[in-house]
Design an enzyme around this catalytic site. Structure first.
Site, mmCIF file in Angstrom:
data_model
loop_
_atom_site.group_PDB
_atom_site.id
_atom_site.type_symbol
_atom_site.label_atom_id
_atom_site.label_comp_id
_atom_site.label_asym_id
_atom_site.label_seq_id
_atom_site.Cartn_x
_atom_site.Cartn_y
_atom_site.Cartn_z
ATOM 1 N N HIS A 62 0.823 -1.199 0.000
ATOM 2 C CA HIS A 62 0.000 0.000 0.000
ATOM 3 C C HIS A 62 0.866 1.261 0.000
ATOM 4 O O HIS A 62 0.595 2.222 -0.729
ATOM 5 C CB HIS A 62 -0.937 -0.001 1.210
ATOM 6 C CG HIS A 62 -1.639 1.294 1.387
ATOM 7 N ND1 HIS A 62 -2.570 1.741 0.464
ATOM 8 C CD2 HIS A 62 -1.507 2.269 2.300
ATOM 9 C CE1 HIS A 62 -3.003 2.919 0.846
ATOM 10 N NE2 HIS A 62 -2.368 3.275 1.955
ATOM 11 N N ARG A 113 -3.541 -3.180 -20.067
ATOM 12 C CA ARG A 113 -3.542 -4.520 -19.452
ATOM 13 C C ARG A 113 -4.816 -4.653 -18.620
ATOM 14 O O ARG A 113 -4.893 -4.135 -17.513
ATOM 15 C CB ARG A 113 -2.328 -4.693 -18.543
ATOM 16 C CG ARG A 113 -1.001 -4.894 -19.256
ATOM 17 C CD ARG A 113 0.090 -5.193 -18.241
ATOM 18 N NE ARG A 113 1.293 -5.701 -18.865
ATOM 19 C CZ ARG A 113 2.369 -4.962 -19.112
ATOM 20 N NH1 ARG A 113 2.395 -3.684 -18.803
ATOM 21 N NH2 ARG A 113 3.431 -5.506 -19.673
ATOM 22 N N ARG A 152 10.499 -16.053 -17.128
ATOM 23 C CA ARG A 152 10.822 -14.634 -16.897
ATOM 24 C C ARG A 152 10.778 -14.236 -15.429
ATOM 25 O O ARG A 152 11.234 -13.166 -15.060
ATOM 26 C CB ARG A 152 9.897 -13.730 -17.733
ATOM 27 C CG ARG A 152 8.462 -13.827 -17.382
ATOM 28 C CD ARG A 152 7.590 -13.174 -18.431
ATOM 29 N NE ARG A 152 7.129 -11.855 -18.031
ATOM 30 C CZ ARG A 152 6.174 -11.178 -18.666
ATOM 31 N NH1 ARG A 152 5.600 -11.706 -19.744
ATOM 32 N NH2 ARG A 152 5.806 -10.000 -18.267
ATOM 33 N N GLU A 167 4.183 -12.776 -29.188
ATOM 34 C CA GLU A 167 4.932 -13.100 -27.967
ATOM 35 C C GLU A 167 5.495 -14.518 -28.027
ATOM 36 O O GLU A 167 6.260 -14.921 -27.159
ATOM 37 C CB GLU A 167 3.997 -13.036 -26.755
ATOM 38 C CG GLU A 167 3.319 -11.710 -26.566
ATOM 39 C CD GLU A 167 2.315 -11.729 -25.429
ATOM 40 O OE1 GLU A 167 2.642 -11.221 -24.360
ATOM 41 O OE2 GLU A 167 1.203 -12.235 -25.627
ATOM 42 N N ASN A 195 8.677 -9.137 -23.683
ATOM 43 C CA ASN A 195 8.933 -9.821 -22.396
ATOM 44 C C ASN A 195 8.714 -11.321 -22.573
ATOM 45 O O ASN A 195 9.539 -12.135 -22.170
ATOM 46 C CB ASN A 195 7.978 -9.323 -21.301
ATOM 47 C CG ASN A 195 7.992 -7.818 -21.174
ATOM 48 O OD1 ASN A 195 8.926 -7.171 -21.615
ATOM 49 N ND2 ASN A 195 6.948 -7.266 -20.571
ATOM 50 N N ASP A 196 7.581 -11.648 -23.189
ATOM 51 C CA ASP A 196 7.293 -13.067 -23.393
ATOM 52 C C ASP A 196 8.051 -13.633 -24.584
ATOM 53 O O ASP A 196 8.480 -14.785 -24.553
ATOM 54 C CB ASP A 196 5.787 -13.271 -23.576
ATOM 55 C CG ASP A 196 5.078 -13.313 -22.237
ATOM 56 O OD1 ASP A 196 5.593 -13.995 -21.333
ATOM 57 O OD2 ASP A 196 4.049 -12.640 -22.074
ATOM 58 N N ARG A 251 -6.087 -4.813 -24.497
ATOM 59 C CA ARG A 251 -5.711 -6.223 -24.612
ATOM 60 C C ARG A 251 -6.719 -7.060 -23.838
ATOM 61 O O ARG A 251 -7.001 -6.780 -22.674
ATOM 62 C CB ARG A 251 -4.307 -6.438 -24.033
ATOM 63 C CG ARG A 251 -3.916 -7.902 -24.030
ATOM 64 C CD ARG A 251 -2.487 -8.112 -23.637
ATOM 65 N NE ARG A 251 -2.309 -8.029 -22.195
ATOM 66 C CZ ARG A 251 -1.136 -8.207 -21.590
ATOM 67 N NH1 ARG A 251 -0.060 -8.445 -22.322
ATOM 68 N NH2 ARG A 251 -1.021 -8.125 -20.291
ATOM 69 N N CYS A 292 5.423 -3.457 -27.245
ATOM 70 C CA CYS A 292 4.895 -3.007 -25.950
ATOM 71 C C CYS A 292 5.547 -3.718 -24.775
ATOM 72 O O CYS A 292 5.152 -3.539 -23.638
ATOM 73 C CB CYS A 292 3.372 -3.145 -25.890
ATOM 74 S SG CYS A 292 2.806 -4.837 -26.068
#
Ligand code: PEP
Ligand code: MG
Length: 541
Positions: free
Chosen positions: A188, A295, A464, A430, A453-454, A331, A501
């Protein structure tokens, strides 16, 4: 002599100032069992639940305009107090002769443990929220007053941990930093620090043993460093750094509205990756020309059931209206892999990154997919929305998804709902199989976005999230560059736009390579936009 402690730095800033220690009073929970009749205890408990709910509602109302992200946490708090599973547990313990406060403690301990056991940092953090609500409820049952932080001059707050209810009533104009003994990047305190743009260092072991009120500290968040009682030299060094950062910030501000055009005359669009409306606001502030990746999974986390069509529609519409004519690429949910959702009751897999994830999940859970597509289509009437499927491996998956999309469009037409009939559909690249066979599917889509990333994880077969194989995160390796080049070539030969992206779109070295390869669009974390723009402008003009 100054003392140096290490923690996790949040937001790239420096703070210098005096500290104020926030300590919570411990609750006396000595009466584990009592002889009060069940009905009396139940009445007492229900009254305290109502009181706690009212307090939470007030916190929510006070915060929703100023800080919607923080306010949202209180909706989760309230939902727990209305949750049947929680209420049943309370009643069970009352019947077993536990005192009302112990019944709350036992139910909260059990539910928070369930959250803690989920292998996901976000869920573990929500376990703390559950404890926070429990504490509030017990305090109301026992008639305790809330501890509040009262600061009259600029101070850095130091605490073991900060719960949403600790900070909701805080006068944040006097907060110049946070230090907590516990916490992670998704705690938080970290969320709040990011939302307010205040420097914070969380997870600083034993920090409370080193500090007392009014001690002077420096927070160097870039290096996760807390410097206690700094020397004159250290102070001068950091005051100089603050000045330099202010200059850079001003310079970056100047590039905000300049479009990136390469020396070859190629225009590169600079987009942002966002997870919610607040990040959308930040994206526009930093000069994003659109959203390259929304996302949507975040809408599905921290709750007990999926968001309804209406809730999703409102969330997508709000972002679409915020960006007006600028594109917003939504997405469809990318759940699976490391993002688990308990209420979907998905089967446990040995290799979740290679299992039912992204579009694969949507094609199995058709109702979930159709609800999201309906919400996106309805929102498309209010802005420039595009749809993007994640984790695509083969042509048949795109065909099946497009068929479902057509089915949903027909349903909406029957219901006379408005949507953008020309809405564009694209895919994320990806997985190497789709990168290498893109020419086979290019006619089925309008655009492509490379999820590096993927793509890197699947090309090198290296998880990853596993630090031990981090050495295989190699964006500049010929294997990756060949894949990216191939994808760009196929897109351009077919007159389709292609972006990136994944994290490499915000990487200082990789963006120059991507610009050389004639990428059309780069989508990155909002705060990275000014620097990336500046690099591309300097380099390419
Ligand atoms: C990617 O894989 O590069 C990507 C942008 O998607 P995510 O990080 O959400 O998996
Ligand atoms: Mg991905």
């Amino acid at each position: 002599m100054s003392t140096h402690l290490k923690g996790i730095g949040i937001t790239d800033q420096i703070a210098i100032g005096k500290v104020i220690i926030f300590e919570k009073k411990d609750i006396d929970l000595s009466n584990e069992r009592d002889e009060l009749p069940y009905e009396v205890k139940e009445k007492l408990l229900l009254r305290s639940i109502e009181k706690t709910k009212k307090e939470i509602e007030t916190l929510y109302e006070n915060l929703k305009e100023r800080n919607p992200q923080e306010a949202e946490i209180f909706n989760f708090h309230k939902a727990l107090l209305e949750d049947e599973y929680f209420l049943d547990k309370l009643k069970k313990y009352l019947k077993e002769n536990f005192s009302a406060s112990w019944a709350v403690k036992k139910a909260v301990d059990e539910i928070s443990l369930e959250f803690e056991n989920i292998e996901n940092e976000l869920f573990r953090e929500r376990a703390k929220d559950i404890k926070d609500v429990g504490e509030k409820l017990i305090k109301n049952l026992l008639g305790y007053k809330e501890s509040t932080i009262d600061i009259k001059s600029p101070r850095i707050i130091v605490a073991r941990d900060l719960a949403p209810s600790d900070t909701a009533t805080l006068d944040k104009s006097n907060v110049i930093g946070f230090i907590t003994e516990f916490g992670s990047p998704t705690s938080h305190t970290a969320i709040l620090a990011q939302a307010l743009g205040i420097p914070a260092i969380v997870g600083v072991k034993d920090v409370l043993n080193y500090l007392k009120n009014n001690d002077e500290v420096i927070l160097d968040t870039k290096n996760g460093l807390v410097i206690i009682n700094p020397s004159q030299e250290e102070k001068e060094y950091y005051y100089q750094k603050i000045k330099e950062e202010e200059i850079i910030k001003r310079e970056l501000e100047n590039t905000k509205n300049i479009p990136v055009i390469t020396s070859k005359g190629k225009r590169i669009k600079i987009f942002a990756n966002i997870g919610d409306f607040e990040e959308g606001i930040l994206a526009l502030k930093y000069g994003a020309e659109g959203v390259g990746l929304f996302r949507t999974e975040f809408l599905f986390l921290n709750r007990n059931s999926p968001p309804s069509e209406e809730e999703q529609f409102l969330a997508y519409r709000k972002v679409a209206e915020l960006f007006r004519e600028k594109p917003v690429i939504i997405r469809t949910i990318d759940i699976g892999g490391d993002k688990k959702i308990p209420y979907l009751n998905l089967e446990k897999e040995n290799n979740p990154f290679l299992g039912i994830r992204g579009l694969r999940l949507c094609l199995r859970e058709k109702d979930l997919f159709k609800t999201q597509l309906r919400a996106i289509l309805k929102a498309s009437y209010y802005g420039n929305i595009k749809i993007m499927y994640p984790m695509v491996s083969i042509k048949e998956e795109i065909e099946e998804a497009n068929n479902i999309l057509e089915e949903v469009k027909r349903e909406l037409e029957k219901e006379e709902e408005k949507y953008n009939e020309k809405i564009e559909v694209g895919i994320m690249v990806e997985v190497p199989s789709i990168a290498l066979s893109l020419e086979e599917v290019i006619d089925l889509i309008s655009f492509v976005s490379i999820g590096s990333n993927d793509l890197i994880q699947y090309t090198f077969a290296a998880d990853r999230t596993l630090e031990k194989v981090n050495y295989l995160y190699l964006p500049k390796h010929p294997a990756i560059l060949k894949l990216i080049k191939h994808v760009i070539n196929v897109c351009h030969e077919n007159k389709k736009e292609v972006g990136v992206c994944g994290e490499i779109a915000g990487d200082l070295e990789m963006v120059t390579i991507l610009a050389e390869l004639e990428i059309d669009e780069l989508s990155m974390a909002p705060t990275k936009i000014p620097l990336i723009k500046k690099i591309l402008l300097n380099l390419l003009n």
